[in-house]
Design an enzyme around this catalytic site. Structure first.
Site, PDB file in Angstrom:
ATOM      1  N   HIS A   1      -7.708   0.566  -4.857  1.00 51.56           N
ATOM      2  CA  HIS A   1      -7.099  -0.010  -6.062  1.00 51.56           C
ATOM      3  C   HIS A   1      -5.755   0.677  -6.276  1.00 51.56           C
ATOM      4  CE1 HIS A   1     -10.540  -2.309  -8.087  1.00 51.56           C
ATOM      5  NE2 HIS A   1     -10.906  -2.060  -6.841  1.00 51.56           N
TER       6      HIS A   1
ATOM      7  N   ARG B   1     -14.100 -12.416  -5.741  1.00 53.61           N
ATOM      8  CA  ARG B   1     -15.165 -11.614  -6.362  1.00 53.61           C
ATOM      9  C   ARG B   1     -14.580 -10.406  -7.123  1.00 53.61           C
ATOM     10  NH1 ARG B   1     -17.443  -6.948  -7.639  1.00 53.61           N
ATOM     11  NH2 ARG B   1     -16.876  -6.108  -5.617  1.00 53.61           N
ATOM     12  N   ASP B   2     -14.161  -9.394  -6.409  1.00 52.34           N
ATOM     13  CA  ASP B   2     -13.679  -8.177  -7.084  1.00 52.34           C
ATOM     14  C   ASP B   2     -12.493  -8.524  -7.986  1.00 52.34           C
ATOM     15  OD1 ASP B   2     -13.949  -5.474  -7.610  1.00 52.34           O
ATOM     16  OD2 ASP B   2     -12.556  -4.858  -6.057  1.00 52.34           O
TER      17      ASP B   2
ATOM     18  N   HIS C   1     -11.093   0.416   0.786  1.00 50.60           N
ATOM     19  CA  HIS C   1     -10.977  -0.450  -0.407  1.00 50.60           C
ATOM     20  C   HIS C   1     -10.196   0.354  -1.455  1.00 50.60           C
ATOM     21  CE1 HIS C   1     -12.639  -3.494  -3.338  1.00 50.60           C
ATOM     22  NE2 HIS C   1     -12.386  -2.497  -4.171  1.00 50.60           N
TER      23      HIS C   1
ATOM     24  N   ASN D   1      -6.487  -4.238  -7.949  1.00 44.96           N
ATOM     25  CA  ASN D   1      -6.712  -4.136  -6.507  1.00 44.96           C
ATOM     26  C   ASN D   1      -5.351  -4.129  -5.831  1.00 44.96           C
ATOM     27  OD1 ASN D   1      -9.660  -4.594  -5.470  1.00 44.96           O
ATOM     28  ND2 ASN D   1      -9.467  -5.843  -7.307  1.00 44.96           N
TER      29      ASN D   1
ATOM     30  N   CYS E   1     -12.485  -3.303 -12.083  1.00 41.53           N
ATOM     31  CA  CYS E   1     -13.935  -3.160 -12.204  1.00 41.53           C
ATOM     32  C   CYS E   1     -14.275  -3.155 -13.686  1.00 41.53           C
ATOM     33  CB  CYS E   1     -14.405  -1.868 -11.544  1.00 41.53           C
ATOM     34  SG  CYS E   1     -16.152  -1.521 -11.845  1.00 41.53           S
TER      35      CYS E   1
END
Ligand code: ZN
Length: 308
Positions: free
Chosen positions: A213, A18-19, A211, A253, A244
């Protein structure tokens, strides 16, 4: 060091499907995404952020979320989460059979408008509605405070803003509250401070999750800092793919295999197989048609083969 030795296990939530893929220039088919998920499971992953149920116009790469969820393997012990931003999304996600619903509240007004077309207040209200629906459906709920450390438009985010959001989100009883460094600007002392504040205001009701990056190469240091203050759940993305699409230049990420190499060498277990992750990264690069930013897949484990 005592504060590190207190951790003997850390859980990694794999966010590449997903991300990761959402922000990658490559367009993978549903079958290719399923193949990726199978590889992740083979490497030991048990928590996978598989898709987002958002407007296909806004995020075309996630338009196949329903088809993907219908095709993923249903191995015992593997749970799939999906990102949703509104009531329509949560209804779709529930119907698709996901195990966990993830919502997002952005900690800056400008970025909230850009990302979700809503004020912070409105997105907290939306989360309440999402959370209600997910709870009634018996699904696990987790919520992310995005741009908790810095905003691409407003700069540093005041810790009191994050604290106030966390307090309100905690009222909805999420299993986890994630602090996200969406644009990769955080540094370790800031991470330790903010997770300390989160712990003070939320207590044991919601598990803290990180989370990070790696946009400015601080993600690994931030993870170590977070482990040091008791955080035991982190998101990571195979190969470090992703970013993003709504945050300018927010690439990268933190790479799953980089995190796993470091933690295992620190005698902190993850349940993941480093060699399988490295092989999966090489395979993913061939699928994407480009190299990925992670480093351990290039260098290999150490010693080779890794003994931890
Ligand atoms: Zn992210």
């Amino acid at each position: 060091m005592l504060w590190l030795s207190m951790a003997n296990h850390v859980e990694i939530v794999e966010v590449a499907p997903r991300d990761g893929l959402q922000a990658d220039p490559a367009d993978l088919s549903t079958d290719q995404k399923v193949a990726l998920i199978k590889r992740l499971i083979s490497a030991g992953h048990t928590r996978i952020e598989a898709a987002s149920f958002v407007s296909p116009t806004a995020v075309p790469k996630m338009a196949d979320a329903d088809a993907l969820m219908a095709a993923v393997p249903r191995s015992s012990g593997v749970t799939y989460s999906a990102l949703v931003l509104n009531r329509i999304g949560v209804e779709r996600a529930i119907a698709s059979g996901v195990d966990e619903i993830t919502g997002v509240v952005v900690a800056s007004e400008t970025f909230s408008q850009q990302n979700q077309n809503s004020t912070i207040e409105e997105s907290i209200d939306r989360w309440r509605s999402i959370s209600d629906a997910a709870s009634k459906a018996g699904l696990r709920r987790t919520v992310t405070i995005a741009s908790a450390f810095g905003c691409p438009f407003e700069g540093r985010v005041d810790q009191s803003v994050v604290r106030d959001i966390a307090l309100r989100l905690a009222e909805t009883g999420p299993a986890e509250i994630t602090l996200a460094d969406t644009i990769g600007v955080a540094v370790p002392n800031q991470v330790a401070d903010l997770f300390g504040i989160l712990g003070d205001c939320v207590g044991d009701d919601s598990v803290p999750r990180g989370h990070f990056h790696n946009t400015r190469n601080t993600a690994m240091a931030n993870i170590v800092a977070a482990v040091g203050v008791g955080v035991r759940v982190f998101d990571a993305s195979l190969g470090g793919v992703g970013g993003c699409p709504f945050a300018p230049k927010a690439t990268g990420n933190v790479a799953t295999e980089d995190v796993v190499y470091m933690l295992h060498a620190m005698e902190i277990q993850t349940g993941l197989d480093l060699n399988a992750l490295i092989a999966a990264t090489e395979w993913l690069e061939s699928l994407l048609g480009h190299t990925t930013p992670g480093m351990v897949a290039k260098a290999g484990g150490f010693p080779s083969p890794p003994t931890y």
